[in-house]
Design an enzyme around this catalytic site. Sequence first.
Site, PDB file in Angstrom:
ATOM      1  N   ASP A 168       0.962  -1.039   0.118  1.00 24.17           N
ATOM      2  CA  ASP A 168       0.061  -0.108  -0.068  1.00 24.17           C
ATOM      3  C   ASP A 168       0.854   1.127  -0.046  1.00 24.17           C
ATOM      4  O   ASP A 168       1.785   1.137   0.642  1.00 24.17           O
ATOM      5  CB  ASP A 168      -0.967   0.067   1.138  1.00 24.17           C
ATOM      6  CG  ASP A 168      -2.376   0.885   0.867  1.00 24.17           C
ATOM      7  OD1 ASP A 168      -2.802   0.389  -0.137  1.00 24.17           O
ATOM      8  OD2 ASP A 168      -2.476   1.788   1.515  1.00 24.17           O
ATOM      9  N   SER A 169       0.622   2.203  -0.879  1.00 22.37           N
ATOM     10  CA  SER A 169       1.544   3.297  -1.128  1.00 22.37           C
ATOM     11  C   SER A 169       0.785   4.683  -1.341  1.00 22.37           C
ATOM     12  O   SER A 169      -0.455   4.539  -1.669  1.00 22.37           O
ATOM     13  CB  SER A 169       2.586   2.908  -2.223  1.00 22.37           C
ATOM     14  OG  SER A 169       1.740   2.504  -3.076  1.00 22.37           O
ATOM     15  N   PHE A 217       4.092   5.349 -13.558  1.00 21.50           N
ATOM     16  CA  PHE A 217       2.523   5.325 -13.375  1.00 21.50           C
ATOM     17  C   PHE A 217       2.263   6.386 -12.247  1.00 21.50           C
ATOM     18  O   PHE A 217       3.004   6.906 -11.708  1.00 21.50           O
ATOM     19  CB  PHE A 217       1.985   3.976 -13.123  1.00 21.50           C
ATOM     20  CG  PHE A 217       2.595   3.266 -11.670  1.00 21.50           C
ATOM     21  CD1 PHE A 217       3.529   2.832 -11.554  1.00 21.50           C
ATOM     22  CD2 PHE A 217       1.617   3.573 -10.587  1.00 21.50           C
ATOM     23  CE1 PHE A 217       3.907   2.569 -10.243  1.00 21.50           C
ATOM     24  CE2 PHE A 217       2.039   3.128  -9.291  1.00 21.50           C
ATOM     25  CZ  PHE A 217       3.238   2.642  -9.184  1.00 21.50           C
ATOM     26  N   GLY A 218       0.963   6.444 -12.147  1.00 22.26           N
ATOM     27  CA  GLY A 218       0.639   7.476 -11.067  1.00 22.26           C
ATOM     28  C   GLY A 218       1.088   8.873 -11.107  1.00 22.26           C
ATOM     29  O   GLY A 218       0.956   9.545 -11.740  1.00 22.26           O
TER      30      GLY A 218
HETATM   31  P1  IMP Z   1      -2.881   1.801  -3.312  1.00 22.17           P
HETATM   32  O1  IMP Z   1      -1.586   1.682  -2.568  1.00 22.17           O
HETATM   33  O2  IMP Z   1      -3.430   0.829  -4.184  1.00 22.17           O
HETATM   34  O3  IMP Z   1      -3.731   2.418  -2.413  1.00 22.17           O
HETATM   35  O4  IMP Z   1      -2.753   2.798  -4.375  1.00 22.17           O
HETATM   36  C1  IMP Z   1      -1.519   3.772  -4.331  1.00 22.17           C
HETATM   37  C2  IMP Z   1      -1.709   5.182  -5.401  1.00 22.17           C
HETATM   38  O5  IMP Z   1      -0.590   6.126  -5.000  1.00 22.17           O
HETATM   39  C3  IMP Z   1      -1.536   4.769  -6.829  1.00 22.17           C
HETATM   40  O6  IMP Z   1      -2.787   4.646  -7.234  1.00 22.17           O
HETATM   41  C4  IMP Z   1      -0.667   5.694  -7.408  1.00 22.17           C
HETATM   42  O7  IMP Z   1      -1.471   6.759  -7.759  1.00 22.17           O
HETATM   43  C5  IMP Z   1       0.060   6.359  -6.080  1.00 22.17           C
HETATM   44  N1  IMP Z   1       1.589   5.839  -6.118  1.00 22.17           N
HETATM   45  C6  IMP Z   1       2.002   4.679  -5.308  1.00 22.17           C
HETATM   46  N2  IMP Z   1       3.228   4.261  -5.688  1.00 22.17           N
HETATM   47  C7  IMP Z   1       3.492   4.973  -6.718  1.00 22.17           C
HETATM   48  C8  IMP Z   1       4.675   5.068  -7.449  1.00 22.17           C
HETATM   49  O8  IMP Z   1       5.472   4.485  -7.341  1.00 22.17           O
HETATM   50  N3  IMP Z   1       4.468   6.236  -8.395  1.00 22.17           N
HETATM   51  C9  IMP Z   1       3.532   7.001  -8.731  1.00 22.17           C
HETATM   52  N4  IMP Z   1       2.312   6.937  -8.139  1.00 22.17           N
HETATM   53  C10 IMP Z   1       2.404   5.947  -6.980  1.00 22.17           C
END
Ligand code: IMP
Length: 200
Positions: free
Chosen positions: A69-70, A152-153
Amino acid sequence: MELVVATRNKDKLREIKVLLKGLAVEVFSLDSFKGAPEVIEDGKTLEENAVKKAIQVSEFLKKFAVADDSGLEVDFLNGDPGVYSARFSGKGATYKSNNKKLLRLLKDVPLAKRKACFKCVIAIADKGRIVGVAEGKCRGKIGFESKGKSGFGYDPVFIPDSYNKTFAEMGTSRKNKISHRSKALLKAKKIISKYPSLYQ
Ligand code: IMP
């Protein structure tokens, strides 16, 4: 010696698979298992969500699992979007709409006040029982526009400290050397390699 990565996010999975290299395990994703649970990420912290995903998936599949989770914490926004990074721009949010909202909220904010930190929590569980949790951080700042095509993201708007390029401009192999995810997975790999039942 099978390890399931508890995610349906193909972008994360791609990075995690590369970063798990060197570990004597066969890596599977949730897509390999029909009926795997759709875990609701309703925790208040990254750790709560990562632990919940790892426990539920490893319990259901009776396997060893890691969950990521990030999120991105922006100082000027008092740590937002944080745990809500994926859904920052509301229902139907996309990477593009999230970046657009972030750049809008930081419009006219000077560089010195654009500090941000990516965080990643990796939870490791075996058949429903937590084995360990590892965290990684990467500090940087938010640029004034989206730049670059890889990753991404929030990669196109995040400029890590000591660099003048976004994650999306520098490419995944350089990102993987310094990212929050690589730091968390390095710690996670140490925990996994010491975990005996994986090798029974
Ligand atoms: P979750 O961990 O599925 O709740 O989503 C984490 C969200 O944080 C992702 O959809 C991205 O938008 C963003 N995110 C997490 N890690 C990264 C990364 O390494 N690069 C860019 N965005 C990230």
